[in-house]
Design an enzyme around this catalytic site. Structure first.
Site, PDB file in Angstrom:
ATOM      1  N   HIS A  73       1.199 -49.041 -30.141  1.00  0.00           N
ATOM      2  CA  HIS A  73       0.463 -47.999 -30.305  1.00  0.00           C
ATOM      3  C   HIS A  73       0.973 -46.755 -31.002  1.00  0.00           C
ATOM      4  O   HIS A  73       0.611 -46.052 -31.919  1.00  0.00           O
ATOM      5  CB  HIS A  73      -0.363 -47.281 -29.243  1.00  0.00           C
ATOM      6  CG  HIS A  73       0.577 -46.393 -28.274  1.00  0.00           C
ATOM      7  ND1 HIS A  73       0.792 -46.981 -27.193  1.00  0.00           N
ATOM      8  CD2 HIS A  73       0.767 -45.270 -28.370  1.00  0.00           C
ATOM      9  CE1 HIS A  73       1.546 -45.986 -26.391  1.00  0.00           C
ATOM     10  NE2 HIS A  73       1.296 -44.819 -27.252  1.00  0.00           N
TER      11      HIS A  73
ATOM     12  N   ASP B   9       1.857 -53.918 -24.942  1.00  0.00           N
ATOM     13  CA  ASP B   9       2.049 -52.614 -25.801  1.00  0.00           C
ATOM     14  C   ASP B   9       3.434 -52.611 -26.195  1.00  0.00           C
ATOM     15  O   ASP B   9       4.242 -51.640 -25.799  1.00  0.00           O
ATOM     16  CB  ASP B   9       1.529 -51.300 -25.086  1.00  0.00           C
ATOM     17  CG  ASP B   9       1.114 -50.418 -26.208  1.00  0.00           C
ATOM     18  OD1 ASP B   9       1.623 -50.423 -27.347  1.00  0.00           O
ATOM     19  OD2 ASP B   9       0.602 -49.309 -25.783  1.00  0.00           O
TER      20      ASP B   9
ATOM     21  N   SER C 126       5.843 -42.200 -24.831  1.00  0.00           N
ATOM     22  CA  SER C 126       5.500 -43.525 -25.228  1.00  0.00           C
ATOM     23  C   SER C 126       6.501 -44.374 -25.822  1.00  0.00           C
ATOM     24  O   SER C 126       7.110 -43.756 -26.684  1.00  0.00           O
ATOM     25  CB  SER C 126       4.341 -43.418 -26.013  1.00  0.00           C
ATOM     26  OG  SER C 126       3.056 -43.224 -25.252  1.00  0.00           O
TER      27      SER C 126
END
Length: 720
Positions: free
Chosen positions: A77, A214, A652
């Site tokens: 992402h 991810d 992240s």
């Protein structure tokens, strides 16, 4: 401004520690399970050393080098910009995935993609405080800070290839100037199909259990001379001084883990009134807008795959933010956070009151911070709507171009950040890439939404200049305005770049300027926007003097009760530590710390977002687990795992390291119960969700194979 947070030393899991603080935590780290000698811990405390020197910021996320050839690992992402940039309706890299067999097949992540490899850190607290003390009033104070920051950064960046940034810690009690190597050629190397990288989609966001792969890979490139350079076909892979090694010990429940990354912001010790305003108004209001805007994009995307592709990142961002804000409001109520914040502030004020004259300055600072917060919120409805309107489509482009023309009339050293000569190339690249990330038809719907929100505002909150530009309040006038915007020359990529060098008069008086729908909007509202900026800057200038006083008092109070301090997150490198650990949900359901690949098969429905690819389903069915990738305790390949690490936005893509400092996983989310952790950390419920490195390797080996990447990371394919 960034604050500071104080926790009991026994609460090892809470903390966004600066690397130099690690030696102070030696006993807690050892007790938690870190296997490091004092010498090794000293290396960990060096943000340029091993392993922290391998960790870099990446456009609001974190990435880390995992090979000597510039290979970077981050979340999928976090790579959506590069994925979307290189996608077409016929070749959808998000849907189909992307992998390369050679370096020549790697594609540019975009001209504005950057990483920054830390080179040096300088304490400049004395210089900053001297400049602030000499200023005559709040506005002069913020201008003095801006001027000094620009001078420090300019001097720091005299050597080509470096980027510099001034960081404030603990509300302005200390300042650091950090210099980094600015790498400008990043290329997408690998991204699994979205049915792996985002399995579960928005349904699973902030949820546990999770089954997401991810992750994605970039590679950093430099010129043939080894120096940073813009993208060129003959650039060569960057050779980092530090890179992470892949863990060779199986991670299990109760094991020590450590995290390094670039959390953007925490507000653990924000003023109680500021917290209340976010909980009662900002979060629910913004979440409701994002839900409505996302619905517009989803509806149009179902009819037009090109729009769905262009706005995939925007859509996911809005949906994620809305879910986060809604969850935070719910979490605030559940944890009674407002009362906790109020009680903490009251306890500090009572302690200061007992100190008499010695505590009066901090009491006055608190009172002034409360007043400044009230001033900032006085026009929050107007500020939200106006800010969103002029950040949409060609209106945003017009505002940036016109502001750039205004700023270019000043000496470069006096221009606002974002409009200096050093920012020009990135701005031009952004303009040229605009059509790949937006569409006038979709932008019209978004502009229509915000114009209708604007005319709902009470008259006293309206902007006279915008009212004159709009000419009226009903559907007829909104349609006329949208038609004018739709005809703007800025919707044409060739004509858009013509305005890059135009001067201010060309916008305000030129025959192609003020008559243009988007440019006319910018010319009309810019004076109001600049006035709003000055009001914000004046409050910020006053905050520069009172916030440090208040936070110093708070630090002294916490120290008086035997607690340890760490500064609030501010985008600089931070380290956290804890263990792989389960938790119990509010309904009493005990959550296991690992998920397994068989659970993906059980959840597979064949339809998005639970549409696992056939290659994955077949590998699980045939029990092709990759030998060493199997966890004997789970009798399967682990997918995601829980830990009590402390994270915030910006983490992240952060690497999760094991007790030996090797890569054990990759952070990508938190559980629903910790959605409000940027305001209040709850050690019983706050959990970080990470991709297990064994699952990443399994995907690279068995499902969406990339054997050259495994070999490059020093982990050749395992036995069957």
């Amino acid at each position: 401004m960034c604050g500071a947070v104080w926790v009991d030393a026994a609460q090892a899991v809470e903390g966004l520690w600066t690397p130099p603080q690690l030696p102070e935590l030696a006993s807690q780290l050892k007790q938690a399970g870190l296997r490091a000698t004092p010498k090794q811990l000293g290396q960990w405390a060096d943000p340029k050393g091993d392993p922290l020197g391998a960790v870099v910021p990446l456009g609001g996320c974190t990435a880390s080098f995992v090979s000597a050839k510039g290979l970077l690992l981050t979340n999928q992402h976090c790579a959506l910009g590069a994925i979307n940039l290189n996608s077409t309706p016929q070749r959808n890299l998000l849907r189909d995935g992307f992998k390369t067999g050679t370096n020549n097949e790697e594609v540019s992540a975009g001209p504005n993609a950057r990483i920054y490899v830390l080179d040096s850190v300088q304490d400049v607290t004395a210089k900053v405080q001297s400049a602030l003390t000499a200023a005559s009033d709040p506005l002069a104070r913020i201008e003095a800070l801006d001027a000094l920051e620009k001078q420090l950064v300019a001097d720091c960046e005299k050597t080509p290839g470096y980027g510099c940034r001034l960081y404030s810690f603990s509300g302005g009690n200390s300042y650091q100037l950090q210099r980094s190597i600015e790498i400008r050629d990043l290329r997408l190397v690998y991204s699994p199909p979205d049915s792996i990288g985002n399995f579960g989609g928005d349904n699973d966001n902030w949820m546990w259990p999770r089954h997401s792969g991810d992750f994605a890979f970039y590679r950093a490139y430099v010129g043939k001379d080894g120096k940073p350079a813009a993208y060129a076909i003959d650039n060569v892979p960057y050779q980092p001084r530090r890179w992470l090694k892949i863990a060779d010990k199986p991670l299990g429940a109760g094991d020590f883990v450590m995290l390094a990354g670039f959390p953007a912001l925490t507000n653990r010790y924000a003023m109680a009134d500021d917290f209340q305003a976010n909980a009662d108004w900002t979060y629910p209001t913004v979440a409701a807008h994002y839900r409505k805007l996302a619905a517009l994009i989803e509806a149009e995307g179902r009819k037009n795959p090109e729009i769905a592709s262009k706005y995939a990142g925007t859509l996911r961002g809005w949906q994620g933010a809305a879910k986060s804000y809604e969850g935070q409001v719910e979490s605030f109520r559940r944890a009674n956070t407002a009362q906790i914040k109020r009680d903490e502030e009251t306890a500090l004020l009572e302690w200061l009151g007992k100190k008499g004259a010695a505590g009066s300055a901090a009491v006055s600072a608190h009172a002034r911070l409360v007043e400044l917060g009230q001033q900032a919120r006085a026009q929050r409805d107007r500020d939200l709507v106006i800010g969103q309107l002029y950040a949409t489509g060609s209106l945003a482009t017009a505002m940036q171009l016109y502001r750039s023309a205004i700023e270019r009339a000043k000496p470069d050293s006096l221009r606002e950040n974002g409009y200096r000569q050093r920012d020009q190339a990135a701005f031009e690249n952004q303009l040229r890439q605009m059509d790949r990330r937006s569409d006038p038809r979709m932008d019209r719907q978004l502009q229509n939404y915000w114009l209708r929100e604007y005319i709902k505002l009470p008259k006293e909150h309206r902007v006279e200049a915008l009212d004159r530009w709009l000419e009226g309040d009903d559907d007829k006038y909104i349609k006329r305005a949208l038609d004018r915007i739709a005809k703007s020359r800025l919707n044409n990529p060739d004509q858009r770049t013509n305005w890059l060098r135009a001067d201010r008069l060309a916008f305000e008086q030129g025959k192609d300027g003020a008559k243009d729908g988007a440019i006319g909007f910018a010319v009309a509202v810019m004076p109001t926007v600049l006035r709003m900026e000055q009001e914000i800057r004046s409050r910020a200038g006053e905050t520069l003097t009172v916030r440090p006083v208040y936070l110093k008092a708070l630090a002294d109070y916490r120290k008086s009760v035997g607690q340890v301090a760490y500064p609030d997150a501010n985008g600089s490198l931070r380290v956290g530590y804890g263990t792989v650990t389960p938790y119990t949900k509010d309904n009493g359901a005990r959550q296991l710390p690992f998920t397994r690949v068989e659970e993906i098969v059980a959840r597979n429905s064949g339809a998005a977002p639970f549409n696992a690819p056939p290659a994955l389903l077949n590998a699980v069915s045939a029990k092709r687990y990759g030998g060493a990738l199997v966890d004997k305790r789970l009798e399967s390949v682990p997918v995601n795992f829980l830990s009590d690490l402390d994270i915030s936005g910006g983490n992240s893509g952060s690497p999760v390291l094991d007790a030996q400092g090797k890569l054990a996983g990759l952070v990508f989310d938190s559980n629903w119960e910790s959605v409000s952790a940027s305001w209040l950390f709850d050690p019983a419920l706050t959990r970080t969700i990470s991709v297990d490195q064994r699952y990443m390797r399994w995907i690279l080996q068995e499902v969406f194979p990339a054997p050259r990447l495994l070999a490059e990371m020093g982990v050749p394919a395992s036995g069957k």
